[in-house]
Design a protein around this motif. Structure first.
Motif, PDB file in Angstrom:
ATOM      1  N   LYS A 184       0.829  -1.206   0.000  1.00 15.98           N
ATOM      2  CA  LYS A 184       0.000   0.000   0.000  1.00 15.98           C
ATOM      3  C   LYS A 184       0.863   1.257   0.000  1.00 15.98           C
ATOM      4  CE  LYS A 184      -3.504   2.603   2.507  1.00 15.98           C
ATOM      5  NZ  LYS A 184      -3.134   3.742   1.720  1.00 15.98           N
ATOM      6  N   ILE A 185       1.906   1.271   0.822  1.00 17.93           N
ATOM      7  CA  ILE A 185       2.801   2.420   0.864  1.00 17.93           C
ATOM      8  C   ILE A 185       3.492   2.600  -0.488  1.00 17.93           C
ATOM      9  CG2 ILE A 185       4.968   3.271   1.871  1.00 17.93           C
ATOM     10  CD1 ILE A 185       3.995   2.058   4.551  1.00 17.93           C
ATOM     11  N   ALA A 186       3.909   1.488  -1.105  1.00 13.21           N
ATOM     12  CA  ALA A 186       4.553   1.568  -2.425  1.00 13.21           C
ATOM     13  C   ALA A 186       3.594   2.122  -3.473  1.00 13.21           C
ATOM     14  CB  ALA A 186       5.053   0.186  -2.848  1.00 13.21           C
ATOM     15  N   ALA A 187       2.341   1.714  -3.417  1.00 12.65           N
ATOM     16  CA  ALA A 187       1.353   2.210  -4.380  1.00 12.65           C
ATOM     17  C   ALA A 187       1.087   3.693  -4.174  1.00 12.65           C
ATOM     18  CB  ALA A 187       0.046   1.416  -4.253  1.00 12.65           C
ATOM     19  N   ASP A 188       0.924   4.116  -2.923  1.00 14.04           N
ATOM     20  CA  ASP A 188       0.697   5.531  -2.634  1.00 14.04           C
ATOM     21  C   ASP A 188       1.901   6.379  -3.020  1.00 14.04           C
ATOM     22  OD1 ASP A 188      -1.820   4.987  -1.696  1.00 14.04           O
ATOM     23  OD2 ASP A 188      -1.286   5.110   0.432  1.00 14.04           O
ATOM     24  N   ALA A 189       3.101   5.887  -2.702  1.00 16.30           N
ATOM     25  CA  ALA A 189       4.312   6.633  -3.035  1.00 16.30           C
ATOM     26  C   ALA A 189       4.474   6.742  -4.545  1.00 16.30           C
ATOM     27  CB  ALA A 189       5.533   5.952  -2.428  1.00 16.30           C
ATOM     28  N   SER A 190       4.229   5.660  -5.254  1.00 19.68           N
ATOM     29  CA  SER A 190       4.352   5.674  -6.718  1.00 19.68           C
ATOM     30  C   SER A 190       3.366   6.653  -7.328  1.00 19.68           C
ATOM     31  CB  SER A 190       4.101   4.273  -7.277  1.00 19.68           C
ATOM     32  OG  SER A 190       5.041   3.369  -6.772  1.00 19.68           O
ATOM     33  N   ALA A 196       1.966   9.332  -5.842  1.00 15.00           N
ATOM     34  CA  ALA A 196       2.328  10.705  -5.482  1.00 15.00           C
ATOM     35  C   ALA A 196       3.548  11.177  -6.277  1.00 15.00           C
ATOM     36  CB  ALA A 196       2.596  10.811  -3.991  1.00 15.00           C
ATOM     37  N   TYR A 197       4.545  10.307  -6.444  1.00 19.34           N
ATOM     38  CA  TYR A 197       5.725  10.690  -7.222  1.00 19.34           C
ATOM     39  C   TYR A 197       5.383  10.877  -8.692  1.00 19.34           C
ATOM     40  CZ  TYR A 197       9.090  10.117  -3.458  1.00 19.34           C
ATOM     41  OH  TYR A 197       9.802  10.260  -2.304  1.00 19.34           O
ATOM     42  N   MET A 251       0.985  13.946   0.604  1.00 19.19           N
ATOM     43  CA  MET A 251       1.305  12.521   0.648  1.00 19.19           C
ATOM     44  C   MET A 251       2.821  12.299   0.606  1.00 19.19           C
ATOM     45  SD  MET A 251      -0.327   9.468  -1.620  1.00 19.19           S
ATOM     46  CE  MET A 251      -1.991   9.721  -1.041  1.00 19.19           C
ATOM     47  N   LEU A 252       3.521  13.054  -0.231  1.00 15.89           N
ATOM     48  CA  LEU A 252       4.978  12.946  -0.291  1.00 15.89           C
ATOM     49  C   LEU A 252       5.603  13.362   1.035  1.00 15.89           C
ATOM     50  CD1 LEU A 252       5.614  14.334  -3.874  1.00 15.89           C
ATOM     51  CD2 LEU A 252       5.968  11.981  -3.100  1.00 15.89           C
ATOM     52  N   TRP A 253       5.076  14.422   1.640  1.00 15.12           N
ATOM     53  CA  TRP A 253       5.581  14.859   2.938  1.00 15.12           C
ATOM     54  C   TRP A 253       5.383  13.767   3.985  1.00 15.12           C
ATOM     55  CZ3 TRP A 253       3.552  15.510   7.783  1.00 15.12           C
ATOM     56  CH2 TRP A 253       4.351  16.178   8.692  1.00 15.12           C
ATOM     57  N   LYS A 254       4.198  13.159   3.980  1.00 18.50           N
ATOM     58  CA  LYS A 254       3.907  12.096   4.940  1.00 18.50           C
ATOM     59  C   LYS A 254       4.855  10.914   4.745  1.00 18.50           C
ATOM     60  CE  LYS A 254      -1.012  13.017   5.569  1.00 18.50           C
ATOM     61  NZ  LYS A 254      -2.370  12.512   5.278  1.00 18.50           N
ATOM     62  N   LEU A 255       5.138  10.578   3.490  1.00 17.78           N
ATOM     63  CA  LEU A 255       6.028   9.461   3.221  1.00 17.78           C
ATOM     64  C   LEU A 255       7.463   9.749   3.668  1.00 17.78           C
ATOM     65  CD1 LEU A 255       4.646   8.492  -0.274  1.00 17.78           C
ATOM     66  CD2 LEU A 255       4.572   7.071   1.775  1.00 17.78           C
ATOM     67  N   ARG A 256       7.901  10.971   3.441  1.00 18.83           N
ATOM     68  CA  ARG A 256       9.266  11.344   3.825  1.00 18.83           C
ATOM     69  C   ARG A 256       9.422  11.434   5.346  1.00 18.83           C
ATOM     70  NH1 ARG A 256       8.889  15.663  -0.430  1.00 18.83           N
ATOM     71  NH2 ARG A 256       9.610  14.610  -2.293  1.00 18.83           N
ATOM     72  N   ASN A 257       8.376  11.826   6.016  1.00 17.15           N
ATOM     73  CA  ASN A 257       8.433  12.056   7.465  1.00 17.15           C
ATOM     74  C   ASN A 257       7.542  11.074   8.215  1.00 17.15           C
ATOM     75  OD1 ASN A 257      10.081  14.557   7.384  1.00 17.15           O
ATOM     76  ND2 ASN A 257       8.337  15.249   6.183  1.00 17.15           N
TER      77      ASN A 257
END
Length: 154
Positions: free
Chosen positions: A49-55, A57-58, A70-76
């Motif tokens: 799920k994290i990989a799908a959300d990150a992909s 958002a990127y 979403m990118l901020w949440k993933l980074r932090n």
């Protein structure tokens, strides 16, 4: 000009999302656990799920508010989890202190604000625009994931 290269086509970010997501899935498969316990399955599905959300958002980039959040949440992630946990505890304490005097019902706008990443800080018009784009990207995400599942499991 065909619809695949047109930015106004169905989803201009689909190819970027697909490439990134497949790379992330390959990395996740490398670390595949030997056991298939319930805990390991939940952990693995969370990684997917994290990989799908990150992909997603990127692929969209920082052009949209929901993807920036979403990118901020993933980074932090670690700091964000601690921040969310402190908010959950604070809101629980408020509810206990106030009792159940208020209905706790949220308006539809507030419910939408909770669903769209970063929606809490948006005015209504921007919220609707971001929600529409977010839904479009989520639909693309589901289609790509279905295609991958169909490819591997049929």
């Amino acid at each position: 000009m065909n619809s695949k290269s047109s930015p106004s086509g169905p989803c201009p970010h689909r190819a970027k999302f697909t490439r990134r997501f497949l790379r992330a899935l390959a990395r996740i498969n490398k670390d595949r656990p030997t056991s298939s316990s319930h805990h390991e399955i939940r952990k693995r599905s969370r990684k997917i799920k994290i990989a799908a959300d990150a992909s997603m958002a990127y692929a969209v980039g920082s052009g949209r508010a929901w993807s920036r959040v979403m990118l901020w949440k993933l980074r932090n992630r670690t700091r964000y989890r601690a921040w969310i946990w402190s908010r959950v505890i604070a809101s629980t304490r408020k509810r206990i202190d106030k009792g159940s005097k208020q209905g706790g019902e949220l308006s539809r706008t507030d419910q939408l604000r909770q669903l769209v990443p970063g929606g809490e800080a948006m005015d209504f018009c921007n919220l609707l625009d971001e929600a529409a784009h977010y839904i479009k990207c989520l639909t693309t995400q589901v289609q790509v994931m279905r295609n991958i599942a169909d490819f591997y499991f049929t």
